[in-house]
Design an enzyme around this catalytic site. Sequence first.
Site, PDB file in Angstrom:
ATOM      1  NE  ARG A  75      -1.565  -2.286   2.791  1.00  0.00           N
ATOM      2  CZ  ARG A  75      -1.671  -3.547   2.380  1.00  0.00           C
ATOM      3  NH1 ARG A  75      -2.721  -3.937   1.733  1.00  0.00           N
ATOM      4  NH2 ARG A  75      -0.725  -4.443   2.646  1.00  0.00           N
ATOM      5  CB  THR A  76       3.414   2.562   2.323  1.00  0.00           C
ATOM      6  OG1 THR A  76       2.666   2.053   3.424  1.00  0.00           O
ATOM      7  CG2 THR A  76       3.973   3.924   2.670  1.00  0.00           C
ATOM      8  CE  LYS A  82      26.381  -3.540  -6.387  1.00  0.00           C
ATOM      9  NZ  LYS A  82      26.577  -2.430  -7.334  1.00  0.00           N
ATOM     10  NE  ARG A  98       7.138   0.622   5.047  1.00  0.00           N
ATOM     11  CZ  ARG A  98       5.922   0.091   4.919  1.00  0.00           C
ATOM     12  NH1 ARG A  98       5.783  -1.169   4.538  1.00  0.00           N
ATOM     13  NH2 ARG A  98       4.851   0.805   5.169  1.00  0.00           N
ATOM     14  CG  HIS A 124       3.505   3.873   8.693  1.00  0.00           C
ATOM     15  ND1 HIS A 124       3.662   4.684   7.577  1.00  0.00           N
ATOM     16  CD2 HIS A 124       3.063   2.673   8.233  1.00  0.00           C
ATOM     17  CE1 HIS A 124       3.325   3.985   6.501  1.00  0.00           C
ATOM     18  NE2 HIS A 124       2.966   2.768   6.874  1.00  0.00           N
TER      19      HIS A 124
HETATM   20  N1   CP Z   1      -0.188  -0.108   5.935  1.00  0.00           N
HETATM   21  C1   CP Z   1       0.988  -0.329   5.315  1.00  0.00           C
HETATM   22  O1   CP Z   1       2.008   0.296   5.643  1.00  0.00           O
HETATM   23  O2   CP Z   1       0.935  -1.274   4.352  1.00  0.00           O
HETATM   24  P1   CP Z   1       2.170  -1.751   3.476  1.00  0.00           P
HETATM   25  O3   CP Z   1       3.152  -2.412   4.440  1.00  0.00           O
HETATM   26  O4   CP Z   1       1.619  -2.687   2.459  1.00  0.00           O
HETATM   27  O5   CP Z   1       2.798  -0.522   2.888  1.00  0.00           O
END
Ligand code: CP
Length: 302
Positions: free
Chosen positions: A52-53, A81, A102, A130
């Site tokens: 999603r993100t 590496k 991320r 998040h």
């Molecule tokens: N909610 C969320 O962060 O989903 P993903 O890990 O799929 O990005």
Amino acid sequence: MPNNKSLVAISDYDKDEILEILDSAAGFEASPNRKTLSGKVVATLFFEPSTRTRLSFETAVIRLGGSVIGFSDAATSSSSKGETLNDTIRMVSSYADAIVMRHPLEGAARYASEISPIPIINAGDGANQHPSQTLLDLYSIKKTQGRLENLNICLVGDLKYGRTVHSLIIAMSHFNPNFKFIAPEELKMPEEYKVFCRKNGIPFTESAELADNFADADILYMTRVQRERFQDLMEYERVKNVYTLQDSMLENSKPNMRILHPLPRVNEINPDVDSNEKAYYFRQAQNGLYIRQAIVSKVLGI
Ligand code: CP
């Protein structure tokens, strides 16, 4: 030179900025296809898996006429590496106008924002924060409840490692919430967030029981037990299926109650809940597109 438009933690935005993002997202929901990012390049650096993100950030940029570069698997980048995060950020910031990142390490996004000359958007750093998820959660809460103030919010599941619930507590502190934390002993809400609640006069209770414990909830926020955060996999095996929400458990819930989940889910919501009008998690994920259009526009000053 460090920039000052990064979104690393939800506390980087004050209440007015949060409300401004929610208003902006409503505008993008009404009209998601624009060309305001024409000529802009956004890099998505995902050192951890995501559906999603990453895809909603990338869609957000593309629907606004911008371009996307990046990687979805650190194994395909030169970090495999041995390249340091410092060097990766220095290089990518010479190619792009903003970075969505991320990373499994808590604090990685803050570190990146301190060395990057372009804005960093934290797409999740370990069990820490998040913030874009939190903004889409707020947007979903406001859309379903008609307000953010004075709501009973029940947080369920992995409250120890769940970065989405940590960010949500901080964001909701602007809106006089009442929390119920439901988790097994091994996954209880960390003390620092309980201290935050006490300092900010936010009432909360704790319980290990889910059934019959959310009758007064406006929002039931389920979370996944996060296997990837456990050092002891035996402990994960003990708690992985601790709660499974079933449709039959919703009978006594309030009519306005809505079920949120940041997704992905594993076993914590039975698919028989999906057709209940109180299930909102797929629309919640869709809201992420509009919120991320608003965030990218804000960090780029557009
Ligand atoms: N909610 C969320 O962060 O989903 P993903 O890990 O799929 O990005």
